[in-house]
Design a protein around this motif. Sequence first.
Motif, mmCIF file in Angstrom:
data_model
loop_
_atom_site.group_PDB
_atom_site.id
_atom_site.type_symbol
_atom_site.label_atom_id
_atom_site.label_comp_id
_atom_site.label_asym_id
_atom_site.label_seq_id
_atom_site.Cartn_x
_atom_site.Cartn_y
_atom_site.Cartn_z
ATOM 1 N N VAL A 1 0.811 -1.223 0.000
ATOM 2 C CA VAL A 1 0.000 0.000 0.000
ATOM 3 C C VAL A 1 0.846 1.275 0.000
ATOM 4 C CG1 VAL A 1 -1.877 -1.165 1.202
ATOM 5 C CG2 VAL A 1 -0.138 0.041 2.529
ATOM 6 N N SER B 1 0.423 3.893 -2.968
ATOM 7 C CA SER B 1 -0.915 4.473 -3.128
ATOM 8 C C SER B 1 -1.335 5.324 -1.922
ATOM 9 C CB SER B 1 -1.951 3.367 -3.349
ATOM 10 O OG SER B 1 -1.956 2.451 -2.263
ATOM 11 N N TYR B 2 -0.517 5.360 -0.896
ATOM 12 C CA TYR B 2 -0.867 6.115 0.311
ATOM 13 C C TYR B 2 -1.185 7.584 0.016
ATOM 14 C CZ TYR B 2 -0.512 8.171 4.981
ATOM 15 O OH TYR B 2 -0.768 8.850 6.142
ATOM 16 N N LEU C 1 -2.586 8.999 -2.458
ATOM 17 C CA LEU C 1 -3.924 9.144 -3.029
ATOM 18 C C LEU C 1 -4.985 9.045 -1.942
ATOM 19 C CD1 LEU C 1 -5.975 9.298 -5.336
ATOM 20 C CD2 LEU C 1 -5.744 6.813 -5.586
ATOM 21 N N VAL C 2 -4.881 8.029 -1.105
ATOM 22 C CA VAL C 2 -5.876 7.847 -0.046
ATOM 23 C C VAL C 2 -5.837 9.026 0.929
ATOM 24 C CG1 VAL C 2 -6.649 6.328 1.818
ATOM 25 C CG2 VAL C 2 -5.691 5.352 -0.286
ATOM 26 N N ASN C 3 -4.636 9.511 1.202
ATOM 27 C CA ASN C 3 -4.475 10.669 2.075
ATOM 28 C C ASN C 3 -5.201 11.892 1.511
ATOM 29 O OD1 ASN C 3 -2.473 13.237 2.598
ATOM 30 N ND2 ASN C 3 -2.649 11.954 4.422
ATOM 31 N N GLU D 1 -7.561 11.918 -0.783
ATOM 32 C CA GLU D 1 -8.999 11.649 -0.877
ATOM 33 C C GLU D 1 -9.713 11.967 0.425
ATOM 34 O OE1 GLU D 1 -9.421 8.092 -4.207
ATOM 35 O OE2 GLU D 1 -8.994 7.569 -2.123
ATOM 36 N N GLY D 2 -9.088 11.585 1.543
ATOM 37 C CA GLY D 2 -9.712 11.845 2.839
ATOM 38 C C GLY D 2 -9.893 13.327 3.097
ATOM 39 N N GLN E 1 -12.593 14.782 0.502
ATOM 40 C CA GLN E 1 -13.981 14.419 0.791
ATOM 41 C C GLN E 1 -14.518 15.188 1.996
ATOM 42 O OE1 GLN E 1 -13.536 10.193 1.184
ATOM 43 N NE2 GLN E 1 -13.203 9.895 -1.022
ATOM 44 N N TRP F 1 -0.462 9.404 -6.698
ATOM 45 C CA TRP F 1 -0.739 8.100 -7.292
ATOM 46 C C TRP F 1 -1.848 8.337 -8.313
ATOM 47 C CZ3 TRP F 1 1.789 3.782 -7.631
ATOM 48 C CH2 TRP F 1 1.148 2.575 -7.958
ATOM 49 N N THR G 1 -9.038 14.875 -6.829
ATOM 50 C CA THR G 1 -9.125 15.334 -5.441
ATOM 51 C C THR G 1 -8.850 16.827 -5.269
ATOM 52 O OG1 THR G 1 -6.788 14.854 -4.954
ATOM 53 C CG2 THR G 1 -8.368 13.053 -4.677
#
Length: 404
Positions: free
Chosen positions: A37, A40-41, A43-45, A47-48, A51, A70, A76
Amino acid sequence: FDGWWLDSVEPDMHSNLDIPERTLRAGPTAAGPGALVFNSYPLVNAEGVYQRFRAEQPDTRTYILTRSAWGGLQRTGSTLWSGDVVARWDDLREQVSAGVNAGLSGLPNWTHDIGGFAVEARYSNPAGMAPEDKAEWEELNLRWFQFGAFSPIFRSHGEFPLREVYNLAEPGTDLYAAFGDQMRLRYRLMPYVYTLAGDTWHRDATIMRGLAMDFADDRKVLDINDQYLLGPSLMVAPVHEYRARSRSVYFPAGADWYDLYTGRKQAGGREVTVEAPLDRIPVYVRAGSILPSGPQVQYTAENLNGPITLTVYQGADGSFDLYDDAGTTYGYERGEFSRIPLRWNQRSGVLTIGAREGSYPGMAASRTFRVRFINGASRTATDWDAANAQVVEYTGAAVQVRRR
């Protein structure tokens, strides 16, 4: 908050460790080992944050500046910057290919620390720089600043020394004027740059483009990593060598090219050594381009309904769809935006300013267009106010302007 600056999101939990070791220490996670992971971290960071930002301020555009990315980051509201690069000439050169590759990866909003973030001790001595170091520091920052003015996002940042223009150059000097010229030019080009930005959402476009994206049939462009296109019209060739006052530029085949500053024309399919005086870098406009520019302003929200100059670079048919919207909301997702189609017919010598398509809250019902034509060397090539232009009072209906 107007935006968020997300740093160390590789994730960088320990800067003195190499990446393989960091991937080990990042795990185990609920999704699997850290190595699975790690990339891709970012991107998730992002996204949070995105959102939650939209949940709290649903009709205010989110803005995020982040250090890593990523695939999918473009969804985002994020700008990727190239990290803590070093204030050296080779790092400046490498930013060009970095930006092109970001665009090729589907990430249009990319930027870099103008002047380089990390500096050598010879530049950061509190007692001051040696004269030869100061001269190099000033030129490095100016050349990087010139590249920044033609980057998707124009921003300066770094460690000491301070990076404001009035700290980099003494007011009243030629150096100070050269910095100011680039800022003024960037703001003049906002109608063009904002259209490129709008196209990233509406048309899946990118802003900083490798030459091969537009000239796929010209094999010579495949190995060129220090030139690029800013949108469909401008080709930029940054200067990345100390004391260079010229550089080699390849002009892709299939088009003629005009020097933005002088109007001199170059035929495509040739490599030419061109002038690169200290106050500007080589920038060329593709023949057939319709380049919109605005009034001189100090910030993007100033004089939004001011006159727009349309400069037609003759030699080929061309088109451009001038985009606009409310600027700060998500109304464009609901269809609240406008386009004015611009079409140039080389044979007939007619520019058609087409009927406006769409609208948005606060849109001006009429606009003033100044139309001018470039067909070779001109002392007024960068006369963005276009005192001698043909003037059109546009109310949304199609109108034609004939070349004189």
